[in-house]
Design a protein around this motif. Structure first.
Motif, PDB file in Angstrom:
ATOM      1  N   GLU A  93       5.363  15.743   5.373  1.00 31.97           N
ATOM      2  CA  GLU A  93       5.462  16.519   6.804  1.00 31.97           C
ATOM      3  C   GLU A  93       4.007  16.749   7.380  1.00 31.97           C
ATOM      4  N   MET A  94       2.951  16.584   6.640  1.00 29.35           N
ATOM      5  CA  MET A  94       1.594  16.841   7.411  1.00 29.35           C
ATOM      6  C   MET A  94       1.116  15.330   7.661  1.00 29.35           C
ATOM      7  N   GLY A  95       1.831  14.466   7.561  1.00 27.85           N
ATOM      8  CA  GLY A  95       1.319  13.084   8.328  1.00 27.85           C
ATOM      9  C   GLY A  95       0.861  12.136   6.923  1.00 27.85           C
ATOM     10  N   ALA A  96       1.267  12.407   5.629  1.00 25.57           N
ATOM     11  CA  ALA A  96       0.605  11.385   4.682  1.00 25.57           C
ATOM     12  C   ALA A  96       1.850  10.169   4.756  1.00 25.57           C
ATOM     13  N   ASP A  97       1.278   9.070   4.708  1.00 26.31           N
ATOM     14  CA  ASP A  97       2.141   7.760   4.786  1.00 26.31           C
ATOM     15  C   ASP A  97       2.788   7.401   3.462  1.00 26.31           C
ATOM     16  N   PRO A 142       1.673  12.362  25.608  1.00 24.09           N
ATOM     17  CA  PRO A 142       1.414  11.535  24.444  1.00 24.09           C
ATOM     18  C   PRO A 142      -0.205  11.225  24.615  1.00 24.09           C
ATOM     19  N   GLU A 143      -0.766  11.110  25.430  1.00 21.64           N
ATOM     20  CA  GLU A 143      -2.130  10.703  25.444  1.00 21.64           C
ATOM     21  C   GLU A 143      -3.008  11.784  24.998  1.00 21.64           C
ATOM     22  N   GLY A 144      -2.824  12.935  25.520  1.00 24.47           N
ATOM     23  CA  GLY A 144      -3.368  14.332  24.848  1.00 24.47           C
ATOM     24  C   GLY A 144      -2.980  14.982  23.791  1.00 24.47           C
ATOM     25  N   TRP A 145      -1.828  14.213  23.173  1.00 23.24           N
ATOM     26  CA  TRP A 145      -1.187  14.982  22.062  1.00 23.24           C
ATOM     27  C   TRP A 145      -0.907  16.504  22.378  1.00 23.24           C
ATOM     28  N   GLN A 146      -0.398  16.930  23.650  1.00 23.29           N
ATOM     29  CA  GLN A 146      -0.217  18.291  24.069  1.00 23.29           C
ATOM     30  C   GLN A 146       1.194  18.449  24.331  1.00 23.29           C
ATOM     31  N   THR A 147       1.823  19.406  23.941  1.00 31.43           N
ATOM     32  CA  THR A 147       3.257  20.121  23.973  1.00 31.43           C
ATOM     33  C   THR A 147       3.086  21.432  24.641  1.00 31.43           C
ATOM     34  N   GLN A 148       4.302  21.360  25.696  1.00 27.77           N
ATOM     35  CA  GLN A 148       4.224  22.801  26.405  1.00 27.77           C
ATOM     36  C   GLN A 148       5.492  23.002  26.676  1.00 27.77           C
ATOM     37  N   SER A 153       1.594  26.348  25.770  1.00 26.96           N
ATOM     38  CA  SER A 153       1.408  25.447  24.757  1.00 26.96           C
ATOM     39  C   SER A 153       2.185  25.846  23.291  1.00 26.96           C
ATOM     40  N   VAL A 154       2.568  24.455  22.757  1.00 27.93           N
ATOM     41  CA  VAL A 154       3.535  24.972  21.503  1.00 27.93           C
ATOM     42  C   VAL A 154       2.490  23.759  20.455  1.00 27.93           C
ATOM     43  N   GLY A 155       1.959  24.438  19.489  1.00 29.27           N
ATOM     44  CA  GLY A 155       1.371  23.760  18.445  1.00 29.27           C
ATOM     45  C   GLY A 155       2.192  22.855  17.503  1.00 29.27           C
ATOM     46  N   LEU A 156       2.346  21.745  17.531  1.00 26.39           N
ATOM     47  CA  LEU A 156       2.936  20.521  16.489  1.00 26.39           C
ATOM     48  C   LEU A 156       2.132  20.115  15.923  1.00 26.39           C
ATOM     49  N   THR A 157       2.323  19.580  14.634  1.00 28.19           N
ATOM     50  CA  THR A 157       1.613  18.548  13.738  1.00 28.19           C
ATOM     51  C   THR A 157       2.042  17.257  14.357  1.00 28.19           C
ATOM     52  N   ALA A 158       1.118  15.946  13.939  1.00 26.52           N
ATOM     53  CA  ALA A 158       1.135  14.835  14.470  1.00 26.52           C
ATOM     54  C   ALA A 158       2.796  14.274  14.397  1.00 26.52           C
ATOM     55  N   LYS A 159       3.322  14.417  13.188  1.00 26.87           N
ATOM     56  CA  LYS A 159       4.808  13.845  13.017  1.00 26.87           C
ATOM     57  C   LYS A 159       5.629  14.698  13.761  1.00 26.87           C
TER      58      LYS A 159
END
Length: 234
Positions: A93-97, A142-148, A153-159
């Motif tokens: 969930e934290m983005g590990a591969d 997607p360029e700024g990895w920003q979610t609104q 603003s809504v804070g999401l993990t990378a995945k």
């Protein structure tokens, strides 16, 4: 060009064992003995992949991965001393591969590292910046990895961001869990459906805080698609 691997583990024997095995496979290595040192080296040395032990002093591997994911897309392979679903789901969930459970074969770790690097190298390069996605009150940059949501603003993990981006980019499509896994990690990556369901649950929880109840729609027996994003439950 030789690939560079950062090994972060508080056990010097494990670090040397992996460094030796990776060197035999033609890879250069750096080492760190705790999480804080590992995070600093990951950001300064910019390796091709980081191997992170989960249980470490001064900052555990999960926290190192969380902080890395806020600043980069560095591939991560977790080492876990506990063979249970909690570690696996938390890590992915934290983005590990990928992950390997101790005790492990150095040959297996080298094989997993090679598979991750191959998978990352096979990802198609984008010839143009990804477009901003908007649907109802949802805004994804997607360029700024920003979610609104409605300007908030809504804070999401990378995945979580990537998953939502996949759904929003094709609003008419219902994605199966297997399709989502393939888009997030590449074909053949082995994680359970529960991991995707967990991502979806966390996304919904974070949007619920700002009054969003229809971000993702569940289609029973099929999968998920982006919701109407009008602010009310469907």
């Amino acid at each position: 060009m030789s690939r560079t691997i950062l090994i972060v583990d508080d056990d010097p024997h494990i670090r040397e064992l992996l460094a030796f095995a990776l060197a035999k496979a033609g890879m250069a290595t750096h080492q760190a003995g705790d999480g804080e040192e590992g995070l600093a080296k990951a950001l300064s040395l910019k390796p091709d992949l980081a191997i992170l032990d989960i249980n470490m002093p001064r900052m555990d591997g999960l926290e190192v991965c969380r902080r890395l994911r806020a600043q980069s897309e560095l591939p991560v392979l977790f080492l876990s001393s506990r063979d249970d679903e909690i570690d696996r789901v938390l890590g992915l969930e934290m983005g590990a591969d990928d992950y390997v459970v101790k005790p492990f074969s150095p040959r297996e770790v080298v094989a997993r590292v090679g598979a991750i690097l191959k998978r990352v190298g096979a990802r198609p390069a984008q010839s143009a910046p990804a477009s901003v996605l908007e649907r109802g009150l949802l805004h994804l940059d997607p360029e700024g990895w920003q979610t609104q949501w409605a300007g908030e603003s809504v804070g999401l993990t990378a995945k979580e961001f990537q998953l939502l981006q996949i759904l929003a980019a094709t609003p008419s499509k219902v994605f199966s869990r297997d399709e989502i896994i393939d888009r997030l990690h590449g074909p053949g990556f082995a994680i359970t459906d529960r991991t995707i369901d967990s991502h979806i649950r966390h996304i919904r929880q974070k949007f619920a805080v700002v009054g969003a109840e229809d971000v993702i729609e569940t289609r029973a027996g099929i999968g998920y698609r982006i919701g109407a994003c009008a602010g009310k439950a469907a």
